[in-house]
Write an enzyme that holds these catalytic residues in place. Sequence first.
Site, mmCIF file in Angstrom:
data_model
loop_
_atom_site.group_PDB
_atom_site.id
_atom_site.type_symbol
_atom_site.label_atom_id
_atom_site.label_comp_id
_atom_site.label_asym_id
_atom_site.label_seq_id
_atom_site.Cartn_x
_atom_site.Cartn_y
_atom_site.Cartn_z
ATOM 1 N N ASN A 260 80.527 5.098 78.761
ATOM 2 C CA ASN A 260 81.611 4.109 78.824
ATOM 3 C C ASN A 260 82.499 4.287 77.599
ATOM 4 O OD1 ASN A 260 82.872 1.829 80.170
ATOM 5 N ND2 ASN A 260 82.130 0.549 78.506
ATOM 6 N N LYS A 261 83.523 3.493 77.507
ATOM 7 C CA LYS A 261 84.519 3.590 76.435
ATOM 8 C C LYS A 261 83.870 3.720 75.059
ATOM 9 C CE LYS A 261 88.082 3.760 76.659
ATOM 10 N NZ LYS A 261 88.732 5.099 76.625
ATOM 11 N N ASP B 107 81.937 4.486 83.099
ATOM 12 C CA ASP B 107 82.768 5.559 83.670
ATOM 13 C C ASP B 107 81.943 6.579 84.425
ATOM 14 O OD1 ASP B 107 84.437 4.460 81.285
ATOM 15 O OD2 ASP B 107 85.806 5.460 82.668
ATOM 16 N N ARG C 269 91.845 13.347 84.255
ATOM 17 C CA ARG C 269 90.897 12.847 83.248
ATOM 18 C C ARG C 269 89.492 13.328 83.648
ATOM 19 N NH1 ARG C 269 91.558 6.781 81.557
ATOM 20 N NH2 ARG C 269 90.648 7.644 79.655
ATOM 21 N N ARG D 88 94.272 2.836 84.693
ATOM 22 C CA ARG D 88 93.062 3.329 84.040
ATOM 23 C C ARG D 88 91.889 2.433 84.430
ATOM 24 N NH1 ARG D 88 91.943 -1.120 82.396
ATOM 25 N NH2 ARG D 88 90.296 -0.189 81.161
ATOM 26 N N GLY D 89 90.679 2.851 83.968
ATOM 27 C CA GLY D 89 89.468 2.154 84.404
ATOM 28 C C GLY D 89 88.924 2.912 85.607
ATOM 29 N N ALA D 90 87.617 3.218 85.569
ATOM 30 C CA ALA D 90 87.048 4.165 86.530
ATOM 31 C C ALA D 90 87.353 3.849 88.008
ATOM 32 C CB ALA D 90 85.546 4.293 86.285
ATOM 33 N N GLN E 183 92.325 -1.449 74.631
ATOM 34 C CA GLN E 183 92.221 -2.022 76.001
ATOM 35 C C GLN E 183 91.665 -3.441 75.951
ATOM 36 O OE1 GLN E 183 91.319 1.061 75.167
ATOM 37 N NE2 GLN E 183 91.558 2.525 76.836
HETATM 38 O O1 MRU Z 1 90.119 4.982 79.032
HETATM 39 P P1 MRU Z 1 89.976 3.879 80.022
HETATM 40 O O2 MRU Z 1 90.792 2.676 79.698
HETATM 41 O O3 MRU Z 1 90.196 4.374 81.445
HETATM 42 O O4 MRU Z 1 88.451 3.461 79.913
HETATM 43 C C1 MRU Z 1 87.973 2.413 80.711
HETATM 44 C C2 MRU Z 1 86.546 2.099 80.476
HETATM 45 O O5 MRU Z 1 85.874 2.705 79.687
HETATM 46 C C3 MRU Z 1 85.953 1.032 81.352
HETATM 47 O O6 MRU Z 1 84.985 0.307 80.664
HETATM 48 C C4 MRU Z 1 85.300 1.709 82.576
HETATM 49 O O7 MRU Z 1 86.205 2.588 83.179
HETATM 50 C C5 MRU Z 1 84.821 0.730 83.566
HETATM 51 S S1 MRU Z 1 86.161 -0.045 84.395
HETATM 52 C C6 MRU Z 1 85.553 -1.113 85.556
#
Ligand code: MRU
Length: 356
Positions: free
Chosen positions: A252-253, A242, A92, A49-51, A201
Site C-alpha cells: 500500500n501507499k 494496491d 502504473r 488514482r487508488g487501485a 492524498q
Molecule cells: O498513489 P495512489 O494515490 O494511487 O495510492 C493509493 C493507495 O495507496 C491506496 O491506499 C490504495 O490504492 C487503495 S485505494 C482503495
Amino acid sequence: MTVATIRWIGERPGKARILEQTLLPMETRYVDLSSVEEMFDAIKRLAIRGAPAIGVAAAYGVLLGVQGAGSQSAAQVLALTEKSAAFLAGTRPTAVNLFWALERMVARARRELKPNASAEDMIAGLFEEAHGIFEEDRAICRRIGEVGATLIGHGNSILTHCNAGGLATADYGTALAPIYVAVNQGKSVKVFADETRPLLQGARLTTWELMQAGIEVTLITDSMAGRVMFEGRVDSVFVGADRIARNGDVCNKIGTYSVAVLAREHGVPFYVCAPLSTFDPSLDDGTQIPIEERDASEITMGFGMRTAPPGVRVYNPAFDITPARLVTAIVTEVGLIERPEEANVCDALRRGGRKF
Ligand code: MRU
C-alpha cells in the site's frame, strides 16, 4: 458517500468523466476524457488514482480506444483491444487492479470473437464488461463496508493512511467504507488522517472526502502517528491496498508499513480493506510486488516549492510492503481474512470465484 470519481457519459461514442484529483481540495473540477491517450495521461498523473478506481479507469480507457472501430472487422477490434490494454498497462506498475481489469477486457474480446461476430457485437460486449467492472466495484465496496463495520465500536477513533475512500474507487471506498457504514448505523466515529507524504492524498483527499460526508476528521503528519497511538487515541487502523500477495503481505501507499509497526507496538488492530481484485495469487510474497518509483521533484519541489538543494540525491518509492504478520485481518467482500496467511487467503479467493 457519492463522490463521482469516474462515470461513463453518453452511449456511443461516449466519454469518461473523472474528478480531476490533482486539483483537490482547492477545486472540484470534472474533466471528460475522449481518447485512450487522455486516459493514459490521467492515470499516470494521478488525476484518477487508488487501485480500484485505476481498474475502472483502465476498462473505460479500453472503451475509448475501441468505440470508434464499428466499421472494422471483429478481428481488428480484438487487435485494438489488445493494443489499448498493452498501452494502458504502462501507466502504473503496482496496483494490480489495473492489470486485472485490462485482462478482463481482453478476455471478453477474445470470448466475443465467435465465427460470425461483427465489430459491433465485440464493442457491445466490451461496453458490458467495462460497465460491469464499474458496477461490481460499487457493490463490492458496499459489502466491504458492511463487513468492516462489525470491527468498529461506538465512539471509536480510527487512523487511516493515504486515501482509500470513494475517491479511490467507483464509489464509497475500501478503508473508508466501514467508517461510512458504521456512521450510518448510528455509531460515533472519529478519524485521524495521515497527510501521506509526498503527494498528500491524506491531507488533500481523505480529509476533503470525510468532511463532505460530515465525519469528524483530524489531520496529522505521517510522523505524528506514533504520538497519537502513544497517547492512546487510536482504537484501530484501517488502510487500503494496491496489491496483496498469496501469503497475505500487503502493498500500500508508502508509510503504511511504518503505521503497521507502530500499531503492533501499541496493541492497536491493523485492518486492510480490499476487494479480491487487489489480490495477486501469482506472487508468493510481498517481495515480488513491483514498487513504483516516482520523480524526485515530488520530494524536492512538492507542489511547486523547492524544499531541498538542487541536485540532491532522492529515493522516492511510492509504496511499501506490510508483512502479513502485522495485519490483524483483511476485510474483503467475501468476509474477513483473519491472521492472513496463504491457506486462508486462497480460501477467500476460491469463495469469491477467483481462478488462480
Ligand atoms: O498513489 P495512489 O494515490 O494511487 O495510492 C493509493 C493507495 O495507496 C491506496 O491506499 C490504495 O490504492 C487503495 S485505494 C482503495
